[in-house]
Enzyme design. Structure first.
Site, PDB file in Angstrom:
ATOM      1  N   GLU A 105      -7.080   2.810  -7.434  1.00 21.33           N
ATOM      2  CA  GLU A 105      -7.903   2.391  -6.288  1.00 21.33           C
ATOM      3  C   GLU A 105      -9.459   2.181  -6.543  1.00 21.33           C
ATOM      4  O   GLU A 105      -9.730   2.733  -7.716  1.00 21.33           O
ATOM      5  CB  GLU A 105      -7.900   3.527  -5.071  1.00 21.33           C
TER       6      GLU A 105
ATOM      7  N   TRP B 184      -5.671  12.210   4.338  1.00 20.77           N
ATOM      8  CA  TRP B 184      -7.081  11.683   4.357  1.00 20.77           C
ATOM      9  C   TRP B 184      -6.828  10.297   5.102  1.00 20.77           C
ATOM     10  O   TRP B 184      -8.017   9.979   5.692  1.00 20.77           O
ATOM     11  CB  TRP B 184      -7.500  11.271   2.688  1.00 20.77           C
ATOM     12  N   ASN B 185      -5.858   9.555   4.969  1.00 17.61           N
ATOM     13  CA  ASN B 185      -5.602   8.152   5.846  1.00 17.61           C
ATOM     14  C   ASN B 185      -5.888   8.725   7.275  1.00 17.61           C
ATOM     15  O   ASN B 185      -6.693   7.945   7.976  1.00 17.61           O
ATOM     16  CB  ASN B 185      -4.398   7.744   5.378  1.00 17.61           C
TER      17      ASN B 185
ATOM     18  N   ARG C 251       0.909  -1.260   0.031  1.00 19.08           N
ATOM     19  CA  ARG C 251       0.058  -0.167  -0.040  1.00 19.08           C
ATOM     20  C   ARG C 251       1.080   1.326  -0.047  1.00 19.08           C
ATOM     21  O   ARG C 251       1.915   1.336   0.623  1.00 19.08           O
ATOM     22  CB  ARG C 251      -0.922  -0.045   1.365  1.00 19.08           C
ATOM     23  N   HIS C 252       0.384   2.430  -0.655  1.00 15.60           N
ATOM     24  CA  HIS C 252       0.955   3.611  -0.646  1.00 15.60           C
ATOM     25  C   HIS C 252       1.362   3.935   0.958  1.00 15.60           C
ATOM     26  O   HIS C 252       0.564   3.606   1.602  1.00 15.60           O
ATOM     27  CB  HIS C 252       0.337   4.635  -1.474  1.00 15.60           C
TER      28      HIS C 252
ATOM     29  N   ARG D 248      -0.118   9.209  -4.991  1.00 10.17           N
ATOM     30  CA  ARG D 248       0.276   8.699  -3.586  1.00 10.17           C
ATOM     31  C   ARG D 248       1.058   7.590  -3.891  1.00 10.17           C
ATOM     32  O   ARG D 248       2.233   7.080  -2.979  1.00 10.17           O
ATOM     33  CB  ARG D 248      -0.742   8.562  -2.367  1.00 10.17           C
TER      34      ARG D 248
ATOM     35  N   GLY E 287     -10.348   6.896  -2.619  1.00  9.59           N
ATOM     36  CA  GLY E 287     -10.959   6.331  -3.940  1.00  9.59           C
ATOM     37  C   GLY E 287     -10.006   6.764  -5.055  1.00  9.59           C
ATOM     38  O   GLY E 287      -8.690   6.842  -5.051  1.00  9.59           O
TER      39      GLY E 287
END
Length: 196
Positions: free
Chosen positions: A78, A14-15, A8-9, A57, A22
């Site tokens: 995504e 936002w995470n 995963r990036h 990202r 999305g």
């Protein structure tokens, strides 16, 4: 079987805020950059062919890991969260009530309004997996949580209802094995990044 690593990036704001990204394209946040600086892929994937989602990202993550030769792969983008993009799960559950709970209980067939289901995502990824299998050389994909969950669900024959049969460290590489027909199978979990 062809080895395939999934990473995963790095983190975005936002995470950290718990918002569904999305197709939105926020950059890595300072904490995400810091966590990746001085790191590299595990030795098992050091010589692997590297595929990267087109979102910034994922490309930033590849650059921070020192990966020079990458293949930008549009199919690794995504999951499309449709009308849910930019919102937190708690916000969606609070406004969606019973309808959201019923939709979520559909597992692989959960579909955000105007979005894509995990089953759709698996179908989108299937030709890419076949391409990886045809090359018959180790590969790594730097991609997204939705993509990784969909591929892991397929590999572990999980319908995405109830507890997952695996536990993922999102900072580590998840290894699968892809057969000659492009079907993913379980491999090693949570292979940590290494110091460069």
């Amino acid at each position: 079987m062809t080895p395939l690593g999934l990473l995963r990036h790095g983190l975005t704001q936002w995470n950290l805020d718990g918002r569904l990204q999305g197709r939105a394209d926020p950059p890595l946040c300072a904490a995400g950059v810091q966590a990746l600086q001085g790191m590299r892929l595990p030795k098992a994937f050091a010589a692997a062919r590297v595929y990267v989602s087109p979102l910034a990202r994922a490309r930033e993550t590849a650059a921070l890991l020192g990966l020079g030769e990458i293949l930008v792969e549009p199919r690794l983008v995504e999951m499309d969260w449709g009308d849910f993009e930019g919102r937190s799960r708690a916000e969606i559950a609070a406004t969606g009530g019973a309808d959201f709970a019923a939709n979520e209980a559909r597992g692989l067939d959960f579909r955000p309004p105007s979005g894509e289901s995990p089953r759709d995502l698996q179908a989108r990824l299937s030709p890419w997996l076949a391409d990886v299998a045809a090359r018959a050389e180790a590969a790594v994909a730097i991609t997204h949580k939705g993509v990784i969950r969909a591929l892991m669900a397929q590999a572990y024959a999980w319908n995405m209802v109830g507890k997952a049969p695996f536990r993922i460290d999102w900072r580590a590489v998840q290894a699968l094995r892809v057969d000659d027909r492009g079907r993913p199978h379980p491999g090693a979990l949570n292979i940590g990044l290494e110091q460069a």
